[in-house]
Design an enzyme around this catalytic site. Structure first.
Site, PDB file in Angstrom:
ATOM      1  N   ASP A  64       0.687  -1.547   0.289  1.00  0.00           N
ATOM      2  CA  ASP A  64       0.179  -0.515  -0.212  1.00  0.00           C
ATOM      3  C   ASP A  64       1.087   1.077  -0.360  1.00  0.00           C
ATOM      4  O   ASP A  64       0.297   2.249  -0.386  1.00  0.00           O
ATOM      5  CB  ASP A  64      -1.059  -0.245   1.020  1.00  0.00           C
ATOM      6  CG  ASP A  64      -0.701  -0.387   2.278  1.00  0.00           C
ATOM      7  OD1 ASP A  64       1.205  -0.448   2.058  1.00  0.00           O
ATOM      8  OD2 ASP A  64      -0.910  -0.401   3.845  1.00  0.00           O
ATOM      9  N   HIS A  65       1.956   1.458  -0.100  1.00  0.00           N
ATOM     10  CA  HIS A  65       2.538   1.949   0.608  1.00  0.00           C
ATOM     11  C   HIS A  65       3.954   2.848  -1.013  1.00  0.00           C
ATOM     12  O   HIS A  65       3.586   3.789  -1.067  1.00  0.00           O
ATOM     13  CB  HIS A  65       3.693   1.794   1.163  1.00  0.00           C
ATOM     14  CG  HIS A  65       3.504   2.231   2.765  1.00  0.00           C
ATOM     15  ND1 HIS A  65       2.747   1.699   3.455  1.00  0.00           N
ATOM     16  CD2 HIS A  65       4.364   3.239   4.190  1.00  0.00           C
ATOM     17  CE1 HIS A  65       2.000   1.684   4.892  1.00  0.00           C
ATOM     18  NE2 HIS A  65       3.003   2.590   5.009  1.00  0.00           N
ATOM     19  N   ASP A 120       3.943  -1.453  11.426  1.00  0.00           N
ATOM     20  CA  ASP A 120       3.726  -0.096  11.062  1.00  0.00           C
ATOM     21  C   ASP A 120       2.905   0.563  12.331  1.00  0.00           C
ATOM     22  O   ASP A 120       2.095  -0.099  12.561  1.00  0.00           O
ATOM     23  CB  ASP A 120       2.383   0.001   9.990  1.00  0.00           C
ATOM     24  CG  ASP A 120       2.613   1.538   9.582  1.00  0.00           C
ATOM     25  OD1 ASP A 120       3.013   2.001   8.333  1.00  0.00           O
ATOM     26  OD2 ASP A 120       1.929   1.554   9.994  1.00  0.00           O
ATOM     27  N   ARG A 157      -0.930  13.065  10.533  1.00  0.00           N
ATOM     28  CA  ARG A 157       0.689  13.066  10.415  1.00  0.00           C
ATOM     29  C   ARG A 157       1.385  14.564   9.643  1.00  0.00           C
ATOM     30  O   ARG A 157       1.111  14.295   8.313  1.00  0.00           O
ATOM     31  CB  ARG A 157       2.288  12.510  10.509  1.00  0.00           C
ATOM     32  CG  ARG A 157       2.089  10.832  11.794  1.00  0.00           C
ATOM     33  CD  ARG A 157       3.143  10.102  11.441  1.00  0.00           C
ATOM     34  NE  ARG A 157       3.452   9.186  12.313  1.00  0.00           N
ATOM     35  CZ  ARG A 157       3.458   8.182  12.100  1.00  0.00           C
ATOM     36  NH1 ARG A 157       3.913   7.726  11.590  1.00  0.00           N
ATOM     37  NH2 ARG A 157       3.727   7.410  13.292  1.00  0.00           N
ATOM     38  N   SER A 217       7.122   7.694  13.146  1.00  0.00           N
ATOM     39  CA  SER A 217       6.746   5.916  12.232  1.00  0.00           C
ATOM     40  C   SER A 217       7.857   4.490  13.101  1.00  0.00           C
ATOM     41  O   SER A 217       8.158   5.068  13.643  1.00  0.00           O
ATOM     42  CB  SER A 217       6.709   5.920  11.078  1.00  0.00           C
ATOM     43  OG  SER A 217       7.542   4.584  10.592  1.00  0.00           O
ATOM     44  N   ARG A 271       8.982   2.599  10.991  1.00  0.00           N
ATOM     45  CA  ARG A 271      10.301   1.818  10.691  1.00  0.00           C
ATOM     46  C   ARG A 271      11.583   2.048  11.378  1.00  0.00           C
ATOM     47  O   ARG A 271      12.936   2.978  11.539  1.00  0.00           O
ATOM     48  CB  ARG A 271      10.788   3.462   9.323  1.00  0.00           C
ATOM     49  CG  ARG A 271      11.402   4.819   9.829  1.00  0.00           C
ATOM     50  CD  ARG A 271      11.099   5.367   8.771  1.00  0.00           C
ATOM     51  NE  ARG A 271       9.639   6.043   8.452  1.00  0.00           N
ATOM     52  CZ  ARG A 271       9.165   7.092   7.860  1.00  0.00           C
ATOM     53  NH1 ARG A 271       9.768   8.141   7.568  1.00  0.00           N
ATOM     54  NH2 ARG A 271       7.923   7.088   7.200  1.00  0.00           N
TER      55      ARG A 271
HETATM   56  C1  MIC Z   1       4.191   6.226   8.241  1.00  0.00           C
HETATM   57  O1  MIC Z   1       3.206   6.522   7.730  1.00  0.00           O
HETATM   58  O2  MIC Z   1       5.333   6.522   8.597  1.00  0.00           O
HETATM   59  C2  MIC Z   1       4.189   4.887   7.854  1.00  0.00           C
HETATM   60  C3  MIC Z   1       4.883   4.927   5.962  1.00  0.00           C
HETATM   61  O3  MIC Z   1       3.418   4.383   7.561  1.00  0.00           O
HETATM   62  C4  MIC Z   1       4.801   4.574   8.729  1.00  0.00           C
HETATM   63  C5  MIC Z   1       6.059   2.720   8.565  1.00  0.00           C
HETATM   64  C6  MIC Z   1       7.081   3.475   7.237  1.00  0.00           C
HETATM   65  O4  MIC Z   1       8.178   4.197   7.544  1.00  0.00           O
HETATM   66  O5  MIC Z   1       7.285   2.177   6.694  1.00  0.00           O
HETATM   67  C7  MIC Z   1       4.907   4.149   9.764  1.00  0.00           C
HETATM   68  O6  MIC Z   1       3.968   4.689  10.544  1.00  0.00           O
HETATM   69  O7  MIC Z   1       5.208   2.975  10.900  1.00  0.00           O
HETATM   70 FE1  SF4 Z   2       0.078   5.064   4.738  1.00  0.00          FE
HETATM   71 FE2  SF4 Z   2       0.985   5.465   6.964  1.00  0.00          FE
HETATM   72 FE3  SF4 Z   2      -0.014   6.620   6.285  1.00  0.00          FE
HETATM   73 FE4  SF4 Z   2      -1.263   5.332   7.315  1.00  0.00          FE
HETATM   74  S1  SF4 Z   2       0.215   7.396   8.539  1.00  0.00           S
HETATM   75  S2  SF4 Z   2      -1.588   5.601   5.114  1.00  0.00           S
HETATM   76  S3  SF4 Z   2      -0.070   3.197   6.682  1.00  0.00           S
HETATM   77  S4  SF4 Z   2       1.619   5.745   5.156  1.00  0.00           S
END
Ligand code: MIC
Ligand code: SF4
Length: 641
Positions: free
Chosen positions: A64-65, A119, A378, A532, A534
């Protein structure tokens, strides 16, 4: 003595430790989820453990990313994920099927179960009564290998909901309200457990918006009871057999209680550049350039339907670009079949694929200096892809109202409220979720040239001389440490390449300097590593030779990720010592292994001659992991025993 919901689930899954706040507990994990940006690494790590098939009740891999296929890299990751899932017993949700958290809630979430996801928004599952926790990919790989998940037992906060929301005020406003009280660090090492009469007025998707964005409080997770509304949601998804009721005992106790009167909440916005910078919409007067509706926080069928009802027969303001990404293929298909999609298109919305998209900077970066209203979770500086854009986080109702008027608009001015309920029956078609193979030996795992081996950490040295490679301030997010976006994300399975972007928005010379220094230490302020999950924010610095981070305090997931990759997370015993340090100072650490066990360490600054006292808050298991050079080496050794 009675138990609350969290204690009931933890007790049932407890493998080690006691449920005393602050003490490490280990729990059995029933389900896991991964997404593509963290998943490639997680499955490489899983494969490094030499376990043929996952040992969980259910594991799902989502894409999905990284859905923008500008060259071969992301597409190569997709086929790797698809084949690796097929081989090792994991369900695979194809690109286009939707955002992991939305799809998991719809198709797999089960009250009372534990879910570990790579995630940070995995707590979305708390909306359906799961204990759903976000973690680094390696923790998820280890859970797939059948080992427990360890974390410090959080304090349990009861959030008592009174009354019900007024018309045009939504569950997004509830979590924004909580962020205004608690801030982005108010939930660290806490679980927010919702209860009270107001719960019954919220549907599962509305509850999931609240538990999803509980991640922004820094909370370990958030959870709602499983009740009649949960049953209705599961029935509409055609899986009523997954329903079990779940409630706190009447005499349950909590570490803290917060009372929220739903009737007093008004439409709110998180202003730039932090999810806790909250103001009432009515107090904001700004022209809007972009509106984006979607993300795992607000892309359910009910969110989208309400937006389409607001936009029906209207036109998007000429100066506004409105983009909409429904959270899943299920949502998109229902909207298409019931005519709502036509209303959105007619109003002038740009319809995007069901994926994370703009939320992670995959397209739709606003213009320079733009005001962008987003229903996301965010709004860190630069996350949208445009550094000087001002991103406001709002409810779908506020977003839709503002798209029409061209300025930030309180949805209560829209006139009579349009109630939208759950459909009796969702449209269920799981054909884009591929089951694992029955003959795994026949499956070949396909790895493109961008997929590089996982770097392994080195055992801890007891004496180290570490120069300070960078000093940063408070609330540094993992987006600062390891940015995302369309340019960087395709390197998630290539650590040497992605490490060139570490701290790029803060100090682009960092990677070069760190490499030149060979080994180094990072100095951070409060809540270092928020945001996140990550693990690349630990893995890439490890690759660049970072051996320790000294901060005033850490965010939970990032601290665990540092440990997993053998980087020492140390805290200042006296936060004022932070001021005495400068980039370039050289710190001498001695007797580290003994100090870690005693909980106290010292670093001598060779410039000031000052001994800096540091606190080590690590469990004995974590100390062992760091000594070995990281969790992968540690877990491999355990699996062999
Ligand atoms: C995000 O919202 O920052 C992400 C991308 O979903 C991350 C995960 C990632 O960095 O792959 C998260 O929230 O864990
Ligand atoms: Fe995707 Fe992270 Fe955004 Fe949720 S917050 S939609 S998991 S990138």
């Amino acid at each position: 003595m009675g138990l609350n919901i969290t204690q009931k689930i933890i007790k049932e899954h407890l493998v080690s430790g006691e449920m005393i706040p602050g003490q490490e507990v280990g729990i059995k994990i029933d389900q896991t989820l991964t997404q593509d940006a963290t998943g490639t690494m997680a499955y490489l790590q899983f494969r490094a453990m030499d376990i043929p098939r996952v040992k969980t009740e259910l594991s799902v891999s989502y894409v999905d990313h990284n859905t923008l296929q500008a060259d071969f890299k992301n597409a190569d990751d997709h086929i790797f994920l698809q084949t690796v899932a097929k081989k090792h017993g994991v369900y695979f949700s194809k690109p286009g099927n939707g955002i992991c958290h939305q799809v998991h809630l719809e198709r797999f979430g089960r009250p009372g179960k534990t879910l570990l996801g790579s995630d940070s928004h995995t707590p979305t599952g708390g909306g359906i009564g799961m204990l759903a926790i976000g973690a680094g990919g390696l923790d998820v790989a280890v859970a797939m290998a059948g080992q427990p998940f360890y974390f410090p037992m959080p304090k349990i906060v009861r959030v008592e909901l009174k009354n019900r929301l007024r018309p045009w005020v939504s569950s997004k406003d509830v979590i924004l309200h909580l962020l205004s009280i608690l801030t982005v660090k108010g939930g660290v090492n806490k679980i927010m457990e919702y209860g009270g009469e107001g719960v019954a007025s919220l549907s599962v998707p509305e509850r999931a918006t609240i538990t999803n964005m509980g991640a922004e409080l820094g909370a370990t997770t958030s959870i709602f009871p499983s009740d009649e509304n949960t049953r209705k949601f599961l029935e509409a998804q055609g899986r009523v057999e997954d329903y079990v009721p779940l409630a706190a005992d009447p005499d349950a106790t909590y570490d803290e209680v917060i009372v929220v009167d739903l009737a007093e909440i008004v439409p709110l916005a998180a202003c730039p550049h932090s999810p806790d910078n909250i103001k009432p919409i009515a107090e904001l007067d700004l022209k809007v350039d972009q509106v984006v509706i979607g993300s795992c926080t607000n892309s359910s069928y009910t969110d989208m339907k309400r937006v389409s009802e607001i936009l029906k027969g209207k036109r998007v303001h000429p100066d506004v670009s409105l983009a909409i990404a429904p959270g899943s293929r299920q949502v998109l298909e229902i909207l298409a079949r019931d005519g709502s999609l036509a209303d959105l298109i007619a109003a002038g919305a740009r319809i995007l694929e069901s994926a994370c998209g703009p939320c992670i900077g995959m397209g739709q970066a606003p213009r320079s200096g733009a005001v962008s209203l987003r229903t996301f979770n965010r709004n860190f500086e630069g996350r949208s892809g445009t550094k000087d854009a001002s991103v406001f986080l709002v409810s779908p109702e506020t977003a839709a109202a503002s798209a029409i008027t061209g300025k930030i608009t309180d949805p209560r001015t829209l006139g009579e409220y349009i109630p939208v309920g759950l459909p009796e029956r969702f449209l269920v078609d799981d054909s884009m979720i591929l089951p694992p193979a029955e003959n795994p030996d026949e499956v070949e795992v396909i790895m493109g040239p961008n997929i590089k081996p996982v770097p392994i950490g080195k055992p801890l040295e007891s004496t180290m001389e570490l120069p300070v490679s960078i000093k940063v301030g408070d609330n540094i997010t993992t987006d600062h440490i390891m940015p995302a976006g369309a340019k960087v994300l395709p390197f998630r399975s290539n650590i040497p390449a992605i490490s060139e972007f570490v701290f790029s928005a803060v100090d682009p010379s960092f990677p070069e300097r760190a490499k030149e220094l060979g080994k180094s230490v990072i100095i951070g302020g409060q809540n270092y590593g928020q945001g996140s999950s990550r693990e690349h924010a630990a893995l890439a610095p490890m690759y660049l030779g970072v051996k320790a981070v000294i901060a005033k305090s850490f965010a939970r997931i990032h601290k665990a990720n540092l440990v997993n990759f053998g980087i020492l997370p140390l805290e200042f015993a006296d936060p004022e010592d932070y001021d005495s340090l400068e980039q370039g100072d050289v710190l001498i650490f001695s007797n580290l292994i003994e100090s870690l066990k005693s909980g106290e360490a010292f670093a001598k600054n060779t410039r000031t001659r000052k001994d800096i006292k540091l606190t080590v808050s690590l469990s004995s298991r974590q100390v062992e992991i760091i000594e070995k050079g990281g969790l992968l080496a540690f877990a491999k050794a355990q699996a062999e025993n």
